[in-house]
Design an enzyme around this catalytic site. Structure first.
Site, PDB file in Angstrom:
ATOM      1  N   HIS A   1      -2.236   1.026   7.188  1.00 21.11           N
ATOM      2  CA  HIS A   1      -2.651   0.954   5.791  1.00 21.11           C
ATOM      3  C   HIS A   1      -2.812   2.374   5.267  1.00 21.11           C
ATOM      4  O   HIS A   1      -2.905   3.343   6.031  1.00 21.11           O
ATOM      5  CB  HIS A   1      -3.966   0.180   5.669  1.00 21.11           C
ATOM      6  CG  HIS A   1      -4.311  -0.230   4.274  1.00 21.11           C
ATOM      7  ND1 HIS A   1      -3.426  -0.889   3.440  1.00 21.11           N
ATOM      8  CD2 HIS A   1      -5.469  -0.083   3.551  1.00 21.11           C
ATOM      9  CE1 HIS A   1      -4.020  -1.135   2.272  1.00 21.11           C
ATOM     10  NE2 HIS A   1      -5.253  -0.652   2.311  1.00 21.11           N
TER      11      HIS A   1
ATOM     12  N   HIS B   1      -6.272   1.173  -3.795  1.00 21.93           N
ATOM     13  CA  HIS B   1      -5.221   0.725  -2.863  1.00 21.93           C
ATOM     14  C   HIS B   1      -4.676  -0.637  -3.257  1.00 21.93           C
ATOM     15  O   HIS B   1      -5.212  -1.321  -4.128  1.00 21.93           O
ATOM     16  CB  HIS B   1      -5.770   0.687  -1.425  1.00 21.93           C
ATOM     17  CG  HIS B   1      -6.772  -0.411  -1.175  1.00 21.93           C
ATOM     18  ND1 HIS B   1      -6.853  -1.101   0.007  1.00 21.93           N
ATOM     19  CD2 HIS B   1      -7.750  -0.947  -1.953  1.00 21.93           C
ATOM     20  CE1 HIS B   1      -7.829  -1.991  -0.030  1.00 21.93           C
ATOM     21  NE2 HIS B   1      -8.381  -1.916  -1.215  1.00 21.93           N
TER      22      HIS B   1
ATOM     23  N   CYS C   1       0.812  -1.223   0.000  1.00 17.48           N
ATOM     24  CA  CYS C   1       0.000   0.000   0.000  1.00 17.48           C
ATOM     25  C   CYS C   1       0.842   1.269   0.000  1.00 17.48           C
ATOM     26  O   CYS C   1       0.607   2.189  -0.796  1.00 17.48           O
ATOM     27  CB  CYS C   1      -0.950  -0.010   1.184  1.00 17.48           C
ATOM     28  SG  CYS C   1      -0.158  -0.033   2.815  1.00 17.48           S
TER      29      CYS C   1
END
Length: 239
Positions: free
Chosen positions: A161, A173, A113
């Site tokens: 994240h 993402h 990510c």
């Protein structure tokens, strides 16, 4: 006022002066009017040149004082040096749709990510830190999802994240091992979010800034041309 309008007004004033004057004074009056017209024209051209120089100077000054392209020093400010906007962030990120998730990856062979985020901004000429906790400190904070714009980064509590907001309630993402880069409905609520970060200006902000600069430059030119016309009117009255 445009240059054509100024010149048209000059012609009208000359005709009025010629009509008002008669006999032996006509020649001298015409000469005075011609001199006034020439003076006004010179003044108008000088005004136009000055306006152009002023606008160019303002542009140069703005470029010199703009935040650096790198956001390493961009905590608390958006990175305008690259000339990119949030829409550019989204467009570039979409190039990586389908790339598999690979922990620590930053290439089309695989990325995680934060690797995706770092790579996208690198493509746009903006240097971003490598890991989420550091990325969460960059740019400026957006108060809530209601104010989020395409290109903003959404980082949940725990900073484990990061996703890129693409607009219309969707995010892009790199999810987790076994998944690939994708666009999905945003599942975060404001209560889930640690911070929303704007790294480069949103498209709306960039457009507003550009419009304001154009309006300022146009206004300066109009004021100078109006001053030149007023000088002409005063010269015609004296003649």
């Amino acid at each position: 006022m445009s240059l054509d309008a100024v010149l048209s007004r000059i012609s009208e004033i000359r005709s009025q002066i010629d009509t008002l004057q008669s006999g032996g004074t006509r020649t001298s009056s015409s000469s005075a009017a011609a001199a006034a017209s020439s003076s006004a024209f010179d003044a108008t051209m000088a005004a136009t040149a000055t306006a152009g120089s002023t606008a160019a100077g303002a542009s140069t000054a703005a470029a010199a004082t703009a935040p650096a392209t790198s956001v390493d020093a961009g905590k608390g400010t958006v990175a305008t040096g690259s000339g990119k906007t949030g829409d550019d962030v989204v467009a570039d990120a979409k190039k990586y749709l389908g790339v598999p998730y690979v922990f620590g990856g930053t290439t089309t062979a695989g990325m995680d990510c934060s690797g995706l985020v770092q790579t996208v901004f690198k493509d746009l000429g903006v240097t971003m830190p490598r890991v989420v906790p550091d990325q969460a400190k960059m740019g400026v904070a957006v108060p809530s999802l209601a104010q989020a714009q395409p290109g903003d980064l959404i980082i949940p509590k725990g900073e484990g994240h990061v996703v890129i907001y693409v607009g219309d309630g969707k995010v892009l993402h790199a999810p987790r091992p076994g998944k690939d880069v994708r666009i999905v409905d945003n599942w975060y609520k404001d209560s889930d979010i640690a911070t929303i970060r704007r790294i480069v200006p949103s498209a709306q902000e960039a457009a507003a800034t550009k419009a304001a600069s154009a309006s300022s430059a146009s206004g300066s030119g109009t004021d100078l041309q109006t001053a030149a016309l007023m000088s002409l009117l005063q010269s015609g009255s004296a003649a």
